[in-house]
Design an enzyme around this catalytic site. Structure first.
Site, PDB file in Angstrom:
ATOM      1  N   GLU A 113       0.832  -1.201   0.000  1.00  0.00           N
ATOM      2  CA  GLU A 113       0.000   0.000   0.000  1.00  0.00           C
ATOM      3  C   GLU A 113       0.870   1.256   0.000  1.00  0.00           C
ATOM      4  O   GLU A 113       0.533   2.266  -0.627  1.00  0.00           O
ATOM      5  CB  GLU A 113      -0.926  -0.028   1.217  1.00  0.00           C
ATOM      6  CG  GLU A 113      -1.979  -1.128   1.112  1.00  0.00           C
ATOM      7  CD  GLU A 113      -2.650  -1.470   2.429  1.00  0.00           C
ATOM      8  OE1 GLU A 113      -3.850  -1.790   2.426  1.00  0.00           O
ATOM      9  OE2 GLU A 113      -1.960  -1.411   3.476  1.00  0.00           O
ATOM     10  N   GLU A 133      -3.093 -10.031   4.631  1.00  0.00           N
ATOM     11  CA  GLU A 133      -3.785  -9.698   5.878  1.00  0.00           C
ATOM     12  C   GLU A 133      -4.734 -10.796   6.375  1.00  0.00           C
ATOM     13  O   GLU A 133      -4.864 -11.020   7.586  1.00  0.00           O
ATOM     14  CB  GLU A 133      -4.565  -8.388   5.713  1.00  0.00           C
ATOM     15  CG  GLU A 133      -3.703  -7.143   5.707  1.00  0.00           C
ATOM     16  CD  GLU A 133      -3.149  -6.793   4.330  1.00  0.00           C
ATOM     17  OE1 GLU A 133      -2.580  -5.708   4.175  1.00  0.00           O
ATOM     18  OE2 GLU A 133      -3.290  -7.624   3.399  1.00  0.00           O
TER      19      GLU A 133
END
Length: 255
Positions: A113, A133
């Site tokens: 990200e 995640e």
């Protein structure tokens, strides 16, 4: 001691992640350092571009340090950890200066990200990207399902976020996510940024605003910045400000 260093040496500033013992994973203090550096860089007129890199480790950035957030209550996790990270990565993405990330190793979760918040990326041949995640029971929280969908095809993001697959540098380059693949990603990214010395800083800034407005990156702010910059250069603006100071009715020339 800061684990995100800022070095300004000539027209290209360098931001370096320096937490190699934890695969350069982000801690709260690193987020704060990154934000402070971005604020500082916005005021450095002599800086034309920004290189984001990391101290050598098995990962460019392994995301967020699990120990930093594992005990945060759910409401605080959403209100601060996720939203603060978004705000800080947005500040990097919306710098008026072009940015390039040098991925010398893997970029996982928040590290991916972070790289996505830069204008371009150069990857080492063996570097990979992923959104792992769900392996620890959470979901991407710093724009992995939002900004990243403008940079990679939806099925590819699903490969990473739903199935835990890693995407190779070759595939990332094929999708346009990586601008180059290089054995020396820092050197290659810096060479790209060095070319900014041959371009107009103001025109480059405005071009970045226009592109961001087109893809929806902070569109309201970008549109108003472009419009305000145009109006600020007019004789009407000069007359309006002068008339206000002189406490009289302005006589706008219309130019």
């Amino acid at each position: 001691m800061s684990a995100v260093h800022l070095k300004i040496d000539g027209p290209v500033a360098t931001l370096t992640l320096d937490n190699p013992s934890k695969l350069n994973a982000f801690t709260p203090s690193m987020l704060a350092d990154l934000e402070a550096h971005c604020v500082s860089l916005e005021r450095e007129d002599a800086v034309l571009g920004v290189l984001l890199m990391a101290e050598p480790a098995k990962a460019f950035c392994a995301g967020a340090d699990i120990k930093a957030w594992q005990d945060i209550p759910p409401a605080e996790f959403a209100r601060h950890w996720v939203r603060d990270g978004h705000r800080i990565f947005d500040r990097l993405a919306r710098l008026s200066k072009p940015t390039a990330a040098a991925l010398g190793a893997h970029a996982f979760g928040g590290g991916l990200e972070l790289a996505a918040a830069c204008d371009l990326r150069v990857m080492a041949p063996k570097a990979t990207i992923s959104l792992p995640e769900t392996h620890v029971g959470i979901v991407p929280g710093w724009s992995g399902t939002q900004r990243l969908v403008r940079l990679l095809p939806e099925p590819v993001i699903k490969e990473m976020a739903l199935f835990g697959r890693r995407i190779s540098a070759d595939r990332a380059y094929g999708f346009g996510f990586a601008a180059e693949i290089s054995d020396d990603p820092e050197g290659a990214a810096r060479a790209i940024l060095d070319k900014l010395t041959a371009t107009s800083p103001r025109a480059t800034e405005v071009a970045k605003y226009m592109i961001h407005a087109g893809v929806g990156e902070d569109r309201p702010s970008m549109i108003e910045a472009l419009a305000s910059g145009m109006v600020a250069a007019t004789a009407d603006r000069a007359e309006g400000v002068t008339a206000f100071a002189e406490k009289r009715t302005p006589e706008f020339p219309g130019s």
